[in-house]
Design a protein around this motif. Structure first.
Motif, PDB file in Angstrom:
ATOM      1  N   UNK A   1       0.732  -1.171   0.122  1.00  0.00           N
ATOM      2  CA  UNK A   1       0.027   0.054   0.028  1.00  0.00           C
ATOM      3  C   UNK A   1       1.027   1.398   0.046  1.00  0.00           C
ATOM      4  N   UNK A   2       0.732   2.180  -0.861  1.00  0.00           N
ATOM      5  CA  UNK A   2       1.198   3.438  -0.845  1.00  0.00           C
ATOM      6  C   UNK A   2       0.214   4.525  -0.554  1.00  0.00           C
ATOM      7  N   UNK A   3       0.878   5.571   0.146  1.00  0.00           N
ATOM      8  CA  UNK A   3       0.248   6.755   0.666  1.00  0.00           C
ATOM      9  C   UNK A   3       1.248   7.835   1.041  1.00  0.00           C
ATOM     10  N   UNK A   4       0.820   9.124   1.080  1.00  0.00           N
ATOM     11  CA  UNK A   4       1.619  10.251   1.375  1.00  0.00           C
ATOM     12  C   UNK A   4       2.057  10.254   2.652  1.00  0.00           C
ATOM     13  N   UNK A   5       1.332   9.737   3.956  1.00  0.00           N
ATOM     14  CA  UNK A   5       1.889   9.864   5.266  1.00  0.00           C
ATOM     15  C   UNK A   5       1.250   8.811   5.769  1.00  0.00           C
ATOM     16  N   UNK A   6       2.336   8.306   6.796  1.00  0.00           N
ATOM     17  CA  UNK A   6       1.939   7.098   7.603  1.00  0.00           C
ATOM     18  C   UNK A   6       1.121   7.459   8.794  1.00  0.00           C
ATOM     19  N   UNK A   7      -0.376   8.006   8.710  1.00  0.00           N
ATOM     20  CA  UNK A   7      -1.366   8.279   9.525  1.00  0.00           C
ATOM     21  C   UNK A   7      -1.907   6.937   9.915  1.00  0.00           C
ATOM     22  N   UNK A   8      -2.731   7.003  11.078  1.00  0.00           N
ATOM     23  CA  UNK A   8      -3.182   5.928  11.471  1.00  0.00           C
ATOM     24  C   UNK A   8      -4.560   5.498  10.523  1.00  0.00           C
ATOM     25  N   UNK A   9      -5.203   6.609   9.889  1.00  0.00           N
ATOM     26  CA  UNK A   9      -6.054   5.988   8.623  1.00  0.00           C
ATOM     27  C   UNK A   9      -5.405   5.348   7.637  1.00  0.00           C
ATOM     28  N   UNK A  10      -4.156   5.664   7.305  1.00  0.00           N
ATOM     29  CA  UNK A  10      -3.625   4.895   6.111  1.00  0.00           C
ATOM     30  C   UNK A  10      -3.308   3.485   6.624  1.00  0.00           C
ATOM     31  N   UNK A  11      -2.662   3.268   8.148  1.00  0.00           N
ATOM     32  CA  UNK A  11      -2.289   1.917   8.548  1.00  0.00           C
ATOM     33  C   UNK A  11      -3.575   1.174   8.594  1.00  0.00           C
ATOM     34  N   UNK A  12      -4.628   1.648   9.099  1.00  0.00           N
ATOM     35  CA  UNK A  12      -5.932   0.876   9.285  1.00  0.00           C
ATOM     36  C   UNK A  12      -6.625   0.396   7.911  1.00  0.00           C
ATOM     37  N   UNK A  13      -6.546   1.127   6.796  1.00  0.00           N
ATOM     38  CA  UNK A  13      -6.806   1.000   5.607  1.00  0.00           C
ATOM     39  C   UNK A  13      -6.020  -0.404   4.869  1.00  0.00           C
ATOM     40  N   UNK A  14      -4.611  -0.078   5.345  1.00  0.00           N
ATOM     41  CA  UNK A  14      -3.626  -1.109   4.706  1.00  0.00           C
ATOM     42  C   UNK A  14      -3.879  -2.436   5.358  1.00  0.00           C
ATOM     43  N   UNK A  15      -4.141  -2.432   6.680  1.00  0.00           N
ATOM     44  CA  UNK A  15      -4.322  -3.803   7.081  1.00  0.00           C
ATOM     45  C   UNK A  15      -5.788  -4.304   6.948  1.00  0.00           C
ATOM     46  N   UNK A  16      -6.831  -3.461   6.709  1.00  0.00           N
ATOM     47  CA  UNK A  16      -8.047  -4.117   6.258  1.00  0.00           C
ATOM     48  C   UNK A  16      -7.787  -4.838   4.712  1.00  0.00           C
TER      49      UNK A  16
END
Length: 255
Positions: free
Chosen positions: A44-59
């Motif tokens: 998964x790629x994204x601009x910033x390692x925020x909690x929302x990105x981590x949660x969506x990557x985990x899903x």
């Protein structure tokens, strides 16, 4: 192409070499920042390692997250408490690797943030300013001169964000310089290049006076908005190179 996997060590080495991380003096470590599973199939790629990105990557059952803005910045608290603890705990709970690439991703000649922004805006005659270290300030031209209103509309269309413009409204813009993210203070050097305009992400109080007194247009187009393309392009490159599954997740950020 069937999906395959790559080892954490192999991916780490490839990225460090591909992005020339050893050539950069940066504000945070570039490369693997949090270790997870050894076998990587889904990224998964994204601009910033925020909690929302981590949660969506985990899903998505991702094995690795690649970001432009990772962790462990200079002068931030070193202890793992609060927000930082929760983010890292989530990564470790799901056995996900976190890779962060800051300045190396800004400067990369073919798929970095500056290069990708130039592609999005259709800029031609692109070159890197030799006077700014680490290839961070770029310059070029629009294929044909544009009005301030046309440049504003172009940025709004490509970045999904209306930029802040500083300068005379009735001017025509042909040549420009740019540096994505929080690079507003490069405006003074951009002015010495003789370009009509400078584009970056953020703006400071002093930027207004620098632009007006040096007769250069400034477009503050958003830190997140100007840096969304490099990390996405990197993920697409890795998907092709290693046969990985790739998801780009754009977490809305108006800044």
């Amino acid at each position: 192409m069937p999906l395959t996997s790559v080892s954490r060590q192999q991916l780490s080495k490839y990225l460090n070499d591909f992005l020339n991380v050893n050539q950069f003096k940066d504000y945070a470590p570039n490369g693997l920042q949090v270790e997870g599973t050894d076998s990587i199939k889904t990224i998964v790629t994204g601009v910033t390692a925020c909690q929302d990105l981590i949660d969506q990557a985990a899903a998505l059952n991702a094995d690795a997250i690649l970001v432009h803005h990772g962790f462990f910045w200079k002068n931030e608290p070193e202890v793992l408490t609060g927000m930082k603890y929760k983010r890292i705990k989530s990564l470790m709970t799901h056995d996900m690797n976190l890779f962060g690439y800051h300045l190396p991703l800004d400067a990369h000649q073919t798929l970095g943030n500056n290069a990708e922004l130039a592609k999005e805006l259709g800029i031609v005659d692109v070159e890197v300013s030799a006077d700014i270290p680490q290839n961070l300030l770029w310059q070029g031209k629009f294929p044909q001169p544009l009005t301030v209103e046309q440049v504003t509309a172009l940025l709004a269309d490509k970045l999904n964000r209306i930029p802040l413009h500083i300068g005379q409204k009735n001017d025509v813009i042909s040549s420009l310089a740019w540096c994505t993210g929080g690079a507003q203070d490069y405006i003074d050097h951009a002015a010495t290049l003789g370009v009509d305009a400078f584009i970056s992400g953020e703006v400071s109080e002093r930027t207004f006076h620098c632009a007006m007194e040096q007769n250069i247009h400034y477009f503050a187009a958003g830190h997140h908005a100007t840096e969304q393309f490099g990390i996405k392009a990197l993920g697409e490159h890795l998907a092709k190179e290693f046969g990985l599954q790739h998801h780009f997740i754009d977490i809305v950020n108006p800044v």
